[in-house]
Scaffold this active site. Structure first.
Site, PDB file in Angstrom:
ATOM      1  N   LYS A 112       0.904  -1.077   0.109  1.00 23.92           N
ATOM      2  CA  LYS A 112       0.137  -0.081  -0.162  1.00 23.92           C
ATOM      3  C   LYS A 112       0.774   1.278  -0.081  1.00 23.92           C
ATOM      4  O   LYS A 112       0.358   2.138  -0.520  1.00 23.92           O
ATOM      5  CB  LYS A 112      -1.133  -0.055   1.300  1.00 23.92           C
TER       6      LYS A 112
HETATM    7  C1  LIG Z   1      -4.464  -4.564   1.429  1.00 19.73           C
HETATM    8  C2  LIG Z   1      -3.638  -5.982   1.483  1.00 19.73           C
HETATM    9  C3  LIG Z   1      -4.298  -7.022   0.774  1.00 19.73           C
HETATM   10  C4  LIG Z   1      -5.390  -6.849  -0.157  1.00 19.73           C
HETATM   11  O1  LIG Z   1      -5.303  -5.900  -1.331  1.00 19.73           O
HETATM   12  P1  LIG Z   1      -6.813  -5.344  -2.173  1.00 19.73           P
HETATM   13  O2  LIG Z   1      -6.168  -4.282  -2.815  1.00 19.73           O
HETATM   14  O3  LIG Z   1      -7.567  -4.765  -0.832  1.00 19.73           O
HETATM   15  O4  LIG Z   1      -7.081  -6.453  -2.858  1.00 19.73           O
HETATM   16  C5  LIG Z   1      -3.490  -8.012   0.596  1.00 19.73           C
HETATM   17  N1  LIG Z   1      -2.297  -8.149   1.367  1.00 19.73           N
HETATM   18  C6  LIG Z   1      -1.871  -7.253   2.100  1.00 19.73           C
HETATM   19  C7  LIG Z   1      -0.444  -7.522   2.945  1.00 19.73           C
HETATM   20  C8  LIG Z   1      -2.357  -6.103   2.213  1.00 19.73           C
HETATM   21  O5  LIG Z   1      -2.015  -4.934   2.990  1.00 19.73           O
END
Ligand SMILES: *Cc1c(COP(=O)(O)O)cnc(C)c1O
Length: 462
Positions: A112
């Site tokens: 993210k």
């Molecule tokens: C947010 C997240 C996901 C899922 O991602 P999306 O974009 O919500 O599908 C998977 N793994 C980790 C470690 C995350 O932080």
């Protein structure tokens, strides 16, 4: 580029307006009016370029008109300078043609950061130019919140409030949200689960008095700027394995469908992606839906991959928009049905989804087993989310097409599960090794819209 809502009833916006708004006023999600396409030559020319240059070439058609070329280049440079790896998104080989795309070298050790660090810089430049300020409210299952706080801390045009489900995030995730001392950062531990936090956030956006009064802005994965930043690493990874002259497939540990939807846009932009594989944990609404069982909410069961513990996958609405032939009123009707539990996907839309997407689901035991197996056979310690991707990716791997699994978080973000599975304690990178000694600042709060809105109104800077 103009941006339109998936539900067809909100005004068209520029990139900057869509970014500052987040959710459309008709409840829908913004998308570009047209998906830009790159030629095979333009894609081939990306091979060997620095990540930042690939980022500029891939994202420029989406943002031109809102930012100047040199300004946007400088924004990208600042966004990724704090990463702990020069490649930004390096590839590691697991076996003959299965690769891991490491997306955890940013400041909060999860993918993210790619989007959030960019959004922080984009907001700062846009708000400065407008002489304006905003209140950012985000809901998190753990990683979005820490990434948002890290991206916006200390910016004077922004207050950040993060709602997270009390007791349901890992200690590292919680500490990353509660230890920054900046006065514009507010961590709220909500008595509820992630879906409750996400629902409260949606309700705030639909409360126009509140929304306009505090100048609410969203940075959840419903914000198109987040999706945009994530398109880039599909290109960087694919070209380093021979695209566009060779097809590749991706497996993506999925919760809110933001990350994998970025892969779908990369494919529509011309990147030769064969399959996009959705990997879920036991909270498997997407896997059930893609298996033809309709999109029906279940109860969220806490898991060892908490960032995927969701039942309503907000970005799936964007995929449905294209699957239903860009028919906003059809999407609006489905979303109405979802309020009463769910809906069946039409046969035509299912066929459209299956052209791009496959799916798989992993149990808790299979996840632990995969962490152990990956360490033993590929010498890689993976986080539980990544492990789900690795196993589902292995199940969907074809001999003649490289499979790239997105490694979404650093194993040290989820040390308990990783240690239980492998017997190894994953250490934090040295740049954050004092995390457990820093003091925490957090407000525990009821899952009640009025209480949340009051708290936010009283705590924004004047
Ligand atoms: C947010 C997240 C996901 C899922 O991602 P999306 O974009 O919500 O599908 C998977 N793994 C980790 C470690 C995350 O932080």
């Amino acid at each position: 580029m103009k941006y339109i809502s998936t539900r067809g009833q909100a005004p068209e916006l520029t990139f900057e307006e869509a970014m500052l708004t987040g959710l459309a006023r008709d409840g829908g999600l913004y998308l570009p009016a047209e998906i830009p396409v790159m030629s095979q030559d333009e894609i081939a020319a990306l091979a060997g370029l620095p990540y930042e240059e690939i980022a500029f070439r891939v994202m420029w058609p989406y943002v031109s008109g809102s930012f100047a070329e040199e300004e946007f280049k400088a924004i990208i440079a600042r966004a990724y300078e704090g990463f702990g790896h020069d490649a930004r998104a390096p590839l590691k080989q697991l076996n003959e043609n299965h690769f891991l795309l490491e997306l955890f070298h940013g400041p909060t050790l999860a993918f993210k950061d790619f989007a959030m660090q960019l959004i922080g810089q984009l907001f700062q430049v846009a708000l400065k130019r407008r002489g304006d300020r905003v209140t950012i409210v985000g809901a998190t299952s753990g990683d979005t919140g820490s990434a948002a706080i890290e991206a916006f801390r200390g910016l004077d045009a922004v207050d950040v409030f993060i709602l997270f489900p009390h007791g349901r995030v890992s200690e590292v995730q919680r500490r990353q949200m509660t230890t920054p001392a900046d006065s514009n950062v507010h961590a709220l531990a909500v008595d509820g689960d992630f879906d409750d936090c996400q629902a409260a956030l949606k309700d705030m956006f639909n409360d126009f008095d509140f929304r306009d009064g505090v100048k609410l802005a969203g940075v959840n994965s419903i914000n198109f700027a987040r999706v945009l930043a994530q398109i880039v690493y599909y290109f960087s990874a694919a070209v380093s394995l021979g695209a566009p002259h060779r097809k590749v497939s991706f497996t993506v540990p999925t919760g809110n469908f933001g990350d994998i939807f970025a892969g779908y846009l990369a494919k529509r932009m011309g990147l030769p992606i064969d399959r996009l594989v959705v990997a879920t944990n036991q909270n498997d609404i997407l896997h059930r839906c893609l298996s033809g069982e309709g999109y029906f909410k279940g109860e969220t069961i806490p898991s060892i991959s908490p960032s995927m513990d969701i039942q309503v996958s907000s970005n799936f609405e964007r995929a449905l928009y294209y699957a239903y032939g860009e028919d906003g009123s059809a999407v609006a009707q489905l979303m109405d049905e979802l309020k009463n539990g769910g809906f069946n996907v039409s046969q035509g839309a299912m066929e459209a989804l299956r052209e791009s997407f496959d799916s798989g689901r992993m149990s808790e035991d299979e996840t632990l087993e995969t962490i152990k197996h990956t360490l033993a056979h590929s010498a890689e310690l993976v986080c539980p989310h990544t492990a789900i991707g690795v196993k589902v990716g292995e199940d969907h791997r074809a001999a003649d097409t490289p499979m790239i699994t997105l490694a979404t978080a650093h194993p040290a973000k989820f040390p308990a599960a990783v240690e239980k599975a492998s017997g190894e304690h994953p250490p934090l990178p040295s740049r954050m090794s004092d995390l457990y000694e820093r003091s925490e600042r957090v407000t525990r709060i009821a899952n009640e819209l009025g209480t949340l809105e009051d708290h936010i109104r009283r705590h924004i800077a004047e």
